[in-house]
Design an enzyme around this catalytic site. Structure first.
Site, mmCIF file in Angstrom:
data_model
loop_
_atom_site.group_PDB
_atom_site.id
_atom_site.type_symbol
_atom_site.label_atom_id
_atom_site.label_comp_id
_atom_site.label_asym_id
_atom_site.label_seq_id
_atom_site.Cartn_x
_atom_site.Cartn_y
_atom_site.Cartn_z
ATOM 1 N N ASP A 1 1.089 -1.126 -0.008
ATOM 2 C CA ASP A 1 -0.079 0.318 0.002
ATOM 3 C C ASP A 1 0.776 1.468 0.360
ATOM 4 O OD1 ASP A 1 -2.602 1.764 0.285
ATOM 5 O OD2 ASP A 1 -3.093 0.014 0.867
ATOM 6 N N HIS B 1 -3.847 3.056 -4.607
ATOM 7 C CA HIS B 1 -2.759 3.185 -3.461
ATOM 8 C C HIS B 1 -1.690 1.568 -3.172
ATOM 9 C CE1 HIS B 1 -6.078 2.910 0.028
ATOM 10 N NE2 HIS B 1 -7.033 2.368 -0.795
ATOM 11 N N GLU C 1 -10.052 2.039 -3.838
ATOM 12 C CA GLU C 1 -10.161 3.306 -3.996
ATOM 13 C C GLU C 1 -9.156 4.409 -5.082
ATOM 14 O OE1 GLU C 1 -11.237 4.645 0.442
ATOM 15 O OE2 GLU C 1 -9.677 3.082 0.037
HETATM 16 C C1 ACM Z 1 -10.489 -0.282 1.655
HETATM 17 O O1 ACM Z 1 -11.103 -0.616 3.179
HETATM 18 N N1 ACM Z 1 -10.481 0.809 1.374
HETATM 19 C C2 ACM Z 1 -11.191 -1.637 1.600
#
Ligand code: ACM
Length: 510
Positions: A184, A261, A317
Site C-alpha cells: 500500500d 494505493h 479506491e
Molecule cells: C478498503 O477498506 N479500502 C477496502
C-alpha cells in the site's frame, strides 16, 4: 440421528448456567451433550494419533506439553483418530468425546482433526483447573467455508513473531483464512527479486508514526538511512508464514494492490505512472504496457510463495483523474473500445484475471472491481456495505462479506473519549456479534455464493502490536461465532457468559 436430537434436548435441559460454567467454547459448537464426570490430565497422559493425524497430534503436543505416544491406547490417552467408514464424511467435521478415562477426537480429514484439537485446547484453557476437563460429547462443523482475518502490514510493519501469534489466535478460534495486505502507499512489504527498489526504498519511510508521515510529504528513504522506518518480509520469511499457517489449517491470501494505493511503487518506478514523476500519482498508468509487465512479474514471484487459490489484487479506491488526461490511457480506451475510465479499470482487472486464471489461480478484489463490469470469474470482497456483495452474488459470482459497519476492526469499540485514537466509526462487540453474512435480499441459490465473512484490520492508527491486539480481541471472537456456529444458535447473552473465560485465556497469551 435419534441420539443427536436427544442430545440437543438434554443440553437445553441442563440449561445455560451450568453449561456456562463448564463449556466455554467459542465459537459455539453445533451440538454439545454434557455428561457427568471429568477426564483428569496426569503427567502420564499421552496423545496418540492414527497415521493420518500424526502431525496434528504433534501440534497438539507442542501447544499443550502432553507427550505423543506411538502406541494406540484407550486408557489415560487423548486419541485423534480417523472416523469409521460411513461415519463422518465431511472433512471439516469433528466429534470430540471426553470420557473419564480417555478422550477421542474423530475426523475424516485434517481440518476436522485440527478443529477438534482446538476445541479441546479451549476446554483445557477455560477450566478453573486446566487439568480437569468435563465429560462431554461434541459434534461440530463450520457454517461458512471462508472465515477470514485481514491484517494491513503496510501502514505499520509488524514482525514475523507477531504474525505467527496472530495466526495462532486465529487457529484457536477456527478462523481459516489470513488475508495479508502486503502492499500500500505507506510501504511495500514483500521481497520481489526482480524489483529490488520495492524493498530497498519503498519499504522505508521518513517517519515512524503514520500520521507524522502523512503530515510531512509522504516520502521514502533508502534502507539503512537515519530515521528510515519500515521493514519487509523476505520471500523465505513469507514462505515460513505460509507453512506455519498451513500447519494450523489456515490459508494465507496475499494482497498486492493495484491499480490504486500504489504510491510507494510509483515513487521508485515513476515510469509506471501517468505523469512519469515520483510522488505525483497513486495509480498505475493503465495505458502503459510496462505496468502489466511489472504486475505480472511481481505476481510470478508472489505465486511461487503463496499456493492459495486466490490472489487478491486490491482494486479499491483508485482515483481515476490522472487517466482522464493521460494520452496513453486515452489511447488504450480508444483501441480497446472502452466507454470511460471505469471501463479502463475493468480492462486492467480483466487482464490480471486472465493472467491469474492462466496460472490456475483465482482473482479476488474489493468491490470496486464491479465498476465498469466484473471480470468473468472474479470473487468480490464487499466492503462498502453489502451492496457490492449482493450485486456480485446476483450475477453468480462468489462473495466474501467484509462490510465496514460490522467488521472493520479499525473502528472505535467504545466512547472515543476513553479510547486510543482510531480511524473513526463505532463498532462495539455486540454489533459484530449481530452480523448476519447472508443478506435477506438473496434467495437460497444466490446465498450459496456468500462464502463467508472477514474482519479487516487497517493499521493507520495501530502503531504497535499491542494496539493491533487491542482492536482485534475480543471482536474476532464474535466474528468467529458468526461465521462458524449455526445461525439459530447465536445468543448474545450466552456468548457474553462464555467470553469471560476467554478474557483470561487471551490475557495469558499477551
Ligand atoms: C478498503 O477498506 N479500502 C477496502
Amino acid at each position: 440421528m435419534m441420539k443427536r436430537i436427544f442430545g440437543v434436548m438434554m443440553c437445553a435441559a441442563i440449561g445455560l448456567s451450568a453449561q456456562a460454567q463448564r463449556m466455554n467454547i467459542i465459537p459455539k459448537p453445533m451440538e454439545i451433550i454434557e455428561k457427568t464426570g471429568e477426564f483428569v490430565i496426569k503427567p502420564s497422559t499421552v496423545v496418540y494419533a492414527d497415521a493420518a493425524f500424526r502431525e496434528v497430534a504433534g501440534l497438539f503436543s507442542e501447544e499443550t506439553g502432553i507427550p505423543v505416544s506411538a502406541k494406540s491406547r484407550q486408557h489415560n490417552a487423548i486419541a485423534i483418530v480417523k472416523a469409521m467408514k460411513g461415519g463422518i464424511l465431511d472433512s471439516n467435521t469433528y466429534a470430540l468425546s471426553i470420557h473419564e478415562n480417555y478422550i477421542e477426537i474423530q475426523a475424516s480429514g485434517r481440518a476436522g482433526a485440527l478443529y477438534g484439537m482446538q476445541t479441546l485446547r479451549q476446554l483445557m484453557a477455560t477450566q478453573p483447573d486446566g487439568n480437569k476437563i468435563p465429560a462431554v460429547t461434541i459434534v461440530d462443523r463450520p457454517r461458512f467455508a471462508y472465515r477470514g482475518m485481514h491484517l494491513d502490514v503496510s501502514r505499520n510493519f509488524f514482525p514475523l513473531s507477531f504474525v505467527k501469534k496472530f495466526i495462532d489466535l486465529m487457529a484457536l478460534y477456527k478462523m481459516n483464512t489470513f488475508h495479508w495486505h502486503l502492499t500500500d502507499g505507506a510501504g511495500w512489504r514483500l521481497e520481489i527479486k526482480k524489483y529490488p527498489a520495492l524493498t530497498q526504498q519503498a519499504a522505508w519511510r521518513t517517519h515512524g508514526a503514520w500520521t507524522d508521515w502523512q503530515a510531512n510529504g509522504r516520502r521514502y528513504l533508502q534502507e539503512g538511512s537515519p530515521n528510515a522506518y519500515g521493514g519487509y518480509y523476505t520471500q523465505q520469511e513469507a514462505k515460513d508464514i505460509v507453512a506455519y499457517a498451513a500447519r494450523r489449517g489456515i490459508t494465507v491470501i496475499p494482497e498486492i494492490e493495484m491499480p490504486g494505493h500504489s504510491e510507494e511503487v510509483l515513487a521508485v518506478y515513476p515510469h509506471l505512472s501517468c505523469s512519469g514523476l515520483p510522488y505525483k500519482n497513486s495509480e498505475f498508468c493503465l495505458g502503459n504496457d510496462s505496468t502489466f509487465t511489472f504486475l505480472e512479474d511481481v505476481l510470478d514471484e508472489v505465486r511461487e510463495i503463496f499456493p492459495s487459490t486466490y490472489i487478491h489484487i486490491g482494486g479499491d479506491e483508485a482515483d481515476k483523474k490522472a487517466w482522464k488526461t493521460c494520452p496513453k490511457c486515452q489511447q488504450r480506451i480508444r483501441t480497446e473500445k472502452l466507454k470511460d475510465e471505469e471501463e479502463l479499470q475493468s480492462y486492467a482487472v480483466r487482464r490480471m484475471e486472465r493472467y491469474l486464471v492462466g496460472h490456475g489461480r483465482k482473482l479476488l478484489g474489493w468491490d470496486e472491481i464491479l465498476e465498469g463490469g466484473l471480470a468473468p470469474e472474479a470473487t468480490v470482497m464487499s466492503w462498502r456495505g453489502e451492496k457490492g456483495g449482493i450485486t456480485a452474488a446476483t450475477e453468480g459470482h462468489d462473495v466474501i462479506m467484509t462490510p465496514g459497519g460490522y467488521v472493520y476492526f479499525d473502528s472505535y469499540q467504545a466512547d472515543p473519549a476513553t479510547e486510543p485514537q482510531a480511524i473513526g466509526g463505532f463498532l462495539p462487540l455486540s454489533k459484530v456479534y449481530s452480523y448476519e453474512p447472508v443478506p435477506a435480499e438473496l434467495d437460497a441459490t444466490k446465498a450459496k455464493h456468500v462464502l463467508g465473512a472477514q474482519a479487516n484490520l487497517w493499521t493507520e492508527y495501530m502503531p504497535t502490536t499491542y494496539q493491533v491486539e487491542y482492536m482485534t480481541f475480543p471482536r474476532m471472537l464474535a466474528l468467529a461465532e458468526v461465521v462458524w456456529s449455526p445461525k439459530e444458535s447465536r445468543n448474545w447473552d450466552d456468548f457474553k457468559v462464555r467470553l469471560q473465560q476467554h478474557y483470561r485465556l487471551l490475557q495469558k497469551n499477551r
